[in-house]
Scaffold this active site. Structure first.
Site, PDB file in Angstrom:
ATOM      1  N   ARG A 136       0.832  -1.208   0.000  1.00  0.00           N
ATOM      2  CA  ARG A 136       0.000   0.000   0.000  1.00  0.00           C
ATOM      3  C   ARG A 136       0.866   1.257   0.000  1.00  0.00           C
ATOM      4  NH1 ARG A 136      -2.937  -3.018   3.888  1.00  0.00           N
ATOM      5  NH2 ARG A 136      -2.013  -1.778   5.583  1.00  0.00           N
ATOM      6  N   LEU A 137       1.918   1.241   0.811  1.00  0.00           N
ATOM      7  CA  LEU A 137       2.803   2.399   0.881  1.00  0.00           C
ATOM      8  C   LEU A 137       3.508   2.650  -0.448  1.00  0.00           C
ATOM      9  CD1 LEU A 137       4.408   1.852   4.394  1.00  0.00           C
ATOM     10  CD2 LEU A 137       2.977   3.781   3.716  1.00  0.00           C
ATOM     11  N   LYS A 192       2.389   2.260  -3.320  1.00  0.00           N
ATOM     12  CA  LYS A 192       1.475   2.942  -4.238  1.00  0.00           C
ATOM     13  C   LYS A 192       1.271   4.398  -3.848  1.00  0.00           C
ATOM     14  CE  LYS A 192      -1.058  -1.224  -5.567  1.00  0.00           C
ATOM     15  NZ  LYS A 192      -2.369  -1.941  -5.552  1.00  0.00           N
ATOM     16  N   CYS A 252      17.022  15.715   4.818  1.00  0.00           N
ATOM     17  CA  CYS A 252      16.449  16.152   3.545  1.00  0.00           C
ATOM     18  C   CYS A 252      16.680  17.626   3.253  1.00  0.00           C
ATOM     19  CB  CYS A 252      14.952  15.855   3.523  1.00  0.00           C
ATOM     20  SG  CYS A 252      14.567  14.084   3.467  1.00  0.00           S
ATOM     21  N   PHE A 274      12.578   6.051   0.031  1.00  0.00           N
ATOM     22  CA  PHE A 274      13.919   6.616  -0.117  1.00  0.00           C
ATOM     23  C   PHE A 274      14.759   5.927  -1.179  1.00  0.00           C
ATOM     24  CE2 PHE A 274      12.749   7.930   4.217  1.00  0.00           C
ATOM     25  CZ  PHE A 274      12.958   9.289   4.092  1.00  0.00           C
ATOM     26  N   HIS A 327      11.950  20.330  -2.464  1.00  0.00           N
ATOM     27  CA  HIS A 327      12.378  18.966  -2.149  1.00  0.00           C
ATOM     28  C   HIS A 327      11.147  18.102  -1.897  1.00  0.00           C
ATOM     29  CE1 HIS A 327      14.429  15.553  -0.348  1.00  0.00           C
ATOM     30  NE2 HIS A 327      13.516  15.600   0.598  1.00  0.00           N
ATOM     31  N   GLY A 346       9.733  15.630  -0.129  1.00  0.00           N
ATOM     32  CA  GLY A 346       9.847  14.731   1.014  1.00  0.00           C
ATOM     33  C   GLY A 346       8.874  13.579   0.946  1.00  0.00           C
ATOM     34  N   ALA A 405       2.468  13.643   0.394  1.00  0.00           N
ATOM     35  CA  ALA A 405       1.607  14.368   1.329  1.00  0.00           C
ATOM     36  C   ALA A 405       2.104  15.794   1.541  1.00  0.00           C
ATOM     37  CB  ALA A 405       1.528  13.633   2.665  1.00  0.00           C
ATOM     38  N   ASN A 414      12.731   9.766  -2.746  1.00  0.00           N
ATOM     39  CA  ASN A 414      13.299  10.815  -1.902  1.00  0.00           C
ATOM     40  C   ASN A 414      14.756  10.430  -1.654  1.00  0.00           C
ATOM     41  OD1 ASN A 414      14.207  12.441   0.190  1.00  0.00           O
ATOM     42  ND2 ASN A 414      12.318  12.303   1.381  1.00  0.00           N
TER      43      ASN A 414
END
Length: 392
Positions: A60-61, A63, A166, A217, A307, A309, A312, A340
């Protein structure tokens, strides 16, 4: 502002005297390209794990992050040589640093060489080096090994920024800008290099937030050449760095938390990070934009090099600032193509800003002359630079 520039006939705009400019960009990556669609099965296979619930969560993450591809240092050869990296609770900081120190130096050298080639002047003209990484730890630091690998003069003045996360890339630009503007004639090489091996771990129900990093990442390196008063015969300035600003938000130091342990570096990102950025981004941008007399009505007349991150953060920025969807295209593309990549990512975003500017010019459209270069890191720290686009 009294800016001197020429736009007729396709000539590049001229930077204000004394202000630092970005003269060239470069990037480099490890050889392993990871397709997001195959990451879940590969990660659980590599770590000898089989937890259906965690596997579904990671899927899920993968996607929701919007990442499509990433480059990573981790390989089958490394896992065969260091199988303990996939064993929970095993002290592996020594092994990780051995891998990371070598990998980040190699990538930093390659990114710097690509940047120097585009710059077009000899390495001997580099007077200063700023090196940024959150993926290594040693004495002497990576700045020395990078200088040695590039064949820089022993008199090259070096600055090293470690563990800025970051926001490290834009922090490095800010430092390089200050050096360039206070040392007439100087040319400052900024290099960033990162790898996720420093925090690579098997999945654990006790650390569900680790899966966010697995899905988000990537590894790589970036480089910029920065200097004031460019020689227009031999140099092609890309951006003028007008004003830089750094702020931290008191009471938010645990929001992005990183600790060095015997098992490497452990990171934890709190869920409220996107909300914190959304709550403070307008005031931060307002302080930068006020320097040139802009206000929030001008947001959509500017370019935005942010950037990425995570999606969201970009979504909340877009909503709070009422940005047109295309304004964050460069950031979203960088996130999709490279993940990222921590401090490196701003280099990739700026490359896409230039690419999209050329496309818009070809189609008879225009983008803003002024723009923002932004990143957010531990602190929570906001880094921002008000910039002018000089070349399209």
């Amino acid at each position: 502002m009294g800016s001197e520039h020429v736009v007729q006939g396709g000539f590049p705009m001229k930077a204000n005297a004394g202000n630092a400019t970005i003269l060239a960009l470069g990037k480099a990556f490890p050889h392993q390209l990871v397709m997001q669609d195959f990451l879940v099965d590969g990660y659980f296979k590599d770590t000898n794990s089989d937890d259906p619930e965690l596997k579904q969560k990671l899927a899920r993450l993968c996607k929701t992050t919007t990442v499509k591809t990433r480059y990573v240092v981790m390989s089958e050869e490394i896992l065969e040589k260091y199988p303990e990296l996939t064993t929970e609770g095993t002290p592996t900081i020594k092994q990780r640093l051995h891998i990371c120190n070598e990998a980040v130096t190699k990538m930093a050298i390659e990114a710097s060489q690509a940047c120097i080639k585009k710059w077009g002047r000899p390495t001997s003209d580099i007077t200063h080096l700023v090196y940024v990484s959150s993926s290594e730890a040693r004495l002497p630091g990576g700045d020395l090994y990078l200088a040695k690998g590039l064949g820089l003069s022993p008199q090259t003045k070096r600055v090293m920024l470690y563990f800025s996360g970051c926001s490290g890339g834009v922090a490095g630009v800010r430092v390089a800008k200050d050096i360039a503007e206070n040392n007439p004639g100087s040319r400052v090489l900024l290099a960033t290099s990162e790898t996720t091996i420093i925090g690579y771990k098997p999945p654990s129900a006790n650390r569900p937030y680790d899966l966010v990093g697995v899905a988000l990442f990537g590894d790589g390196a970036g480089a910029m050449m920065i200097g004031s008063d460019p020689e227009l015969v031999s140099e092609n300035p890309l951006f003028e760095l007008h004003t830089a600003l750094q702020e931290f938000l008191p009471g938010t130091e645990k929001t992005i938390d990183g600790r060095v342990t015997e098992e490497g570096i452990s990171f934890k990102l709190e869920r409220e990070l996107p909300q914190i950025i959304e709550d403070h981004i307008e005031g931060f941008c307002g302080r930068l934009m006020g320097v040139v007399g802009y206000d929030k009505k001008e947001y959509n007349k500017m370019f935005w090099a942010v950037h990425p991150g995570g999606p969201a953060i970009l979504n909340r920025m877009e909503k709070r600032l009422d940005l047109s969807p295309e304004k964050l295209n460069a950031s979203r593309r960088a996130l999709a193509d490279y993940g990222n990549a921590s401090s490196n990512t701003i280099v990739y975003v700026l490359e896409y800003i230039i690419e999209e500017g050329k496309k818009m010019k070809k189609e008879g459209e225009g983008d803003g002359e002024w723009g923002m270069i932004l990143a957010f890191g531990p602190g929570v720290t906001f880094e921002g630079i008000l910039a002018r686009k000089l070349a399209v």
